[in-house]
Design an enzyme around this catalytic site. Structure first.
Site, PDB file in Angstrom:
ATOM      1  N   ARG A 119      -5.306   2.352  -7.058  1.00 14.81           N
ATOM      2  CA  ARG A 119      -5.952   3.908  -7.713  1.00 14.81           C
ATOM      3  C   ARG A 119      -4.554   4.566  -8.073  1.00 14.81           C
ATOM      4  O   ARG A 119      -3.679   4.795  -8.535  1.00 14.81           O
ATOM      5  CB  ARG A 119      -5.389   4.354  -5.969  1.00 14.81           C
ATOM      6  CG  ARG A 119      -4.685   4.138  -4.850  1.00 14.81           C
ATOM      7  CD  ARG A 119      -5.557   5.104  -4.114  1.00 14.81           C
ATOM      8  NE  ARG A 119      -4.107   4.704  -2.305  1.00 14.81           N
ATOM      9  CZ  ARG A 119      -4.116   3.610  -1.797  1.00 14.81           C
ATOM     10  NH1 ARG A 119      -4.804   2.667  -2.120  1.00 14.81           N
ATOM     11  NH2 ARG A 119      -2.849   3.853  -0.692  1.00 14.81           N
TER      12      ARG A 119
ATOM     13  N   ASN B 232      -1.182  -3.081  12.675  1.00 14.16           N
ATOM     14  CA  ASN B 232      -2.105  -1.775  11.319  1.00 14.16           C
ATOM     15  C   ASN B 232      -2.848  -2.969  11.393  1.00 14.16           C
ATOM     16  O   ASN B 232      -2.614  -3.712  10.041  1.00 14.16           O
ATOM     17  CB  ASN B 232      -0.729  -1.075  10.308  1.00 14.16           C
ATOM     18  CG  ASN B 232      -2.071  -0.391   9.698  1.00 14.16           C
ATOM     19  OD1 ASN B 232      -2.861  -0.291  10.111  1.00 14.16           O
ATOM     20  ND2 ASN B 232      -1.413  -0.007   8.963  1.00 14.16           N
TER      21      ASN B 232
ATOM     22  N   GLU C  86      -4.694   2.249  16.392  1.00 11.38           N
ATOM     23  CA  GLU C  86      -5.811   2.492  16.441  1.00 11.38           C
ATOM     24  C   GLU C  86      -5.711   4.094  15.905  1.00 11.38           C
ATOM     25  O   GLU C  86      -7.266   4.144  15.230  1.00 11.38           O
ATOM     26  CB  GLU C  86      -6.330   3.158  17.963  1.00 11.38           C
ATOM     27  CG  GLU C  86      -6.552   2.034  18.686  1.00 11.38           C
ATOM     28  CD  GLU C  86      -7.145   1.809  20.003  1.00 11.38           C
ATOM     29  OE1 GLU C  86      -7.640   3.272  20.075  1.00 11.38           O
ATOM     30  OE2 GLU C  86      -7.068   0.937  20.753  1.00 11.38           O
TER      31      GLU C  86
ATOM     32  N   ASP D  27       4.907  -0.668   4.030  1.00  7.69           N
ATOM     33  CA  ASP D  27       5.603   0.408   4.361  1.00  7.69           C
ATOM     34  C   ASP D  27       5.392   1.550   5.121  1.00  7.69           C
ATOM     35  O   ASP D  27       6.846   2.268   5.805  1.00  7.69           O
ATOM     36  CB  ASP D  27       5.754   0.877   2.774  1.00  7.69           C
ATOM     37  CG  ASP D  27       6.582  -0.118   2.435  1.00  7.69           C
ATOM     38  OD1 ASP D  27       6.828  -1.982   2.558  1.00  7.69           O
ATOM     39  OD2 ASP D  27       6.634  -0.685   0.730  1.00  7.69           O
TER      40      ASP D  27
ATOM     41  N   SER E  67       0.155  -3.090   0.849  1.00  7.64           N
ATOM     42  CA  SER E  67       0.104  -3.151  -0.548  1.00  7.64           C
ATOM     43  C   SER E  67       1.561  -4.009  -1.310  1.00  7.64           C
ATOM     44  O   SER E  67       1.015  -4.405  -2.887  1.00  7.64           O
ATOM     45  CB  SER E  67      -0.650  -2.076  -1.029  1.00  7.64           C
ATOM     46  OG  SER E  67      -1.627  -0.906  -0.667  1.00  7.64           O
TER      47      SER E  67
END
Length: 564
Positions: free
Chosen positions: A309, A137, A170, A196, A239
């Site tokens: 965030r 990814n 993609e 994850d 993250s």
């Protein structure tokens, strides 16, 4: 050089050079280790070194450089012959690194004999992958997935002679859709490079493909799902990387790559989530309603902020202090040996997971479908948070996680109910996730080890009276300790492994060891942890084993044996 046959195993003992000294090197196939020691009388500070053959990555013939050849004993030799052994070196905090040691000798035949013997032992490691399917990814986390794989992981796979087919995703669900089309049988494992969310996508693709090939209807919440034999490897590049942290003990790409190379295998429980006989999602870490659902829903509107965030949305959600009214019903996991409060953490080769899986299989074999009618417990009330976890859900910010004693593969989930309380009390509860205090030691927090549960919000109950009628008919009277409330009837959102589920009414079932990872669980790192583990097992023997009746003495002996 000494060569001793040991059945089908091989034992080699030779005096080989390492650096400018001669070392006694032993390859013990029966004990499964390569060791080297200084034959001279031991001096203070000297150490004998060894590495398990299961943690040797590769062995290669080595061409020594001119500086080495022109120094010391090399000048007396015609052409020295050398080979390098690459192996796993374990560092602090569960971190693994690829280290190497080079041995040399004057005899070419002896050198080749060592190389051949080591390679034969590596070939005997049948659990190691030869062909991998890799999904990267490039947009997850800090958008470093492709760079991390190419610079840190691919060279290690190449060293270990692992062939890879790499797919750069993609769009969303690219990996999931692709797994339904590829010839999955040609691969020994699937590797996902990302966070994850990327793991969840690959997991859904593998489980979905396996059920499709086996003719299993995933929309049936009671259907026994077919286990996935193809292992999943996680290269963390997201993250939080909660799943990697909870199954290996660290979020580090090199460490994860080495676990894949040596062929580790860690089974993992998976929860299926349904709504009105319609499949929604699979979950392996957190399924949260209320606080964690609201945090996720609000953070999705602020993706431009990046990882910050979550902090912003968490603080905002804490200040709003919303609670939600509903009904939760669950089946206790009576097949498990442990409990959420026993402080026995899941480690490598976990006895609790092994024994619980055996008892669950035996229970199903004896009772058949009757186990579905086992006692259900039901609670109604106002909740700030409802969390179901299959693992500790640990991360660097919360080393203990949401449930420190949750197990990876015991066929159960820990259901944590945080009832309405003051904002200060809720803050105290949240803070305990970051320290060593018991986070369940509050009057407004309940925790249960379950194998399935259902939740219906007050709003859904009012709109779907047939659900309530069915619940009363099936589960009997509601628990008097938690009477129904009639205040806030708004709905929250379910946080399912970092993805939102809009349906508040869900049916959740734990599927024991449905998938396998390239991991080995979290290893013990020091004597203090081992002592703590022994203490936990002794406490477990006292608290958990007695209710098991005739099996008490047998289980006690097993637990004591495991402790020592």
């Amino acid at each position: 050089m000494e060569q001793l046959p040991c059945g089908r195993w091989l034992r080699l003992v030779s005096s080989l050079g390492m650096g400018q000294r001669a070392w006694e090197v032993t390859l013990d196939g029966e004990r499964g280790r390569l060791a080297w020691s200084d034959p001279r009388p031991p001096r203070r500070g000297d150490e004998n070194c060894f590495v398990p053959t299961s943690e040797i990555i590769a062995v290669e013939e080595t061409e020594l450089n001119k500086k080495q050849r022109n120094s010391g004993k090399w000048q007396k030799m015609g052409k020295p012959h050398a080979f390098t052994v690459y192996y796993v070196k374990k560092a602090r905090n569960h971190r693994w690194r690829c280290s190497d040691v080079t041995f040399w000798c004057a005899d070419e035949h002896l050198c080749n004999q060592w190389i051949q013997a080591l390679k034969e032992l590596l070939e005997m490691q049948k659990s190691r992958p030869k062909q991998l399917l890799v999904y990267i990814n490039p947009y997850g986390g800090k958008r470093q997935g492709k760079r991390i794989y190419e610079q840190k992981v691919a060279p290690l796979f190449s060293l270990a002679s692992i062939s890879t087919d790499v797919v750069i995703t993609e769009h969303a669900n690219h990996a999931k859709d692709n797994l339904f089309e590829v010839n999955i049988n040609k691969y020994d494992g699937v590797v996902c490079v990302g966070g994850d969310g990327m793991f969840s996508e690959v997991m859904h693709g593998l489980i979905g493909r396996m059920q499709k090939d086996s003719g299993i209807d995933q929309n049936n919440p009671k259907a026994p799902l077919v286990q996935c034999n193809i292992r999943i490897g996680i290269i963390p590049a997201g993250s939080t990387d909660c799943i990697c942290y909870s199954t290996i003990g660290i979020s580090d790409p090199v460490t994860s790559a080495l676990h894949i190379i040596v062929g580790d295998c860690q089974p993992l429980d998976v929860c299926s989530v349904h709504h009105n006989n319609t499949f929604l999602k699979y979950c392996v870490s957190l399924l949260g309603y209320g606080f964690y659902g609201d945090v996720l829903k609000d953070s999705e509107k602020k993706r431009w902020m990046g990882p910050m965030r979550y902090d912003y949305s968490g603080f905002k959600t804490f200040l709003t202090h919303h609670y939600y009214e509903g009904t939760i019903s669950f089946q206790p996991a009576k097949h498990t040996l442990g409990s959420p409060r026993d402080k026995y953490t899941c480690r490598t080769g976990c006895y609790i997971c092994k024994k619980s899986e055996q008892q669950l299989a035996q229970q199903r074999k004896q009772c058949g479908l009757k186990h579905e009618e086992e006692e259900w417990k039901i609670i109604k009330g106002k909740f700030l948070a409802i969390n179901a976890v299959n693992m500790r859900c640990a991360c660097p910010r919360s080393p203990k996680g949401l449930s420190p004693a949750a197990h990876l593969a015991d066929g159960s989930a820990d259901l944590i109910l945080v009832r309405k309380c003051s904002r200060l009390d809720f803050l105290r509860y949240l803070v305990r996730h970051t320290n060593q205090d018991d986070q369940f030691d509050f009057s407004f927090v309940d925790v249960h080890r379950v194998k399935s549960f259902q939740f219906t919000s007050k709003l859904s109950e009012d709109n779907e009276s047939n659900v309530t009628d069915m619940g009363k008919k099936r589960f009997g009277q509601f628990c008097r300790d938690h009477p129904a409330c009639c205040c806030n009837i708004a709905n929250s959102t379910w946080n399912c492994d970092g993805e939102t589920l809009e349906s508040s009414a869900v049916e959740v079932r734990v599927h024991c060891q449905l998938v396998k990872l390239f991991a080995r669980g979290i290893e013990e790192t020091c004597k203090d942890e081992a002592a703590s583990r022994q203490s936990s097992v002794e406490q477990l023997t006292v608290d958990i084993v007695p209710p098991m009746g005739r099996r008490k003495n047998e289980s006690s002996r097993n637990l004591s044996k495991y402790a020592f």
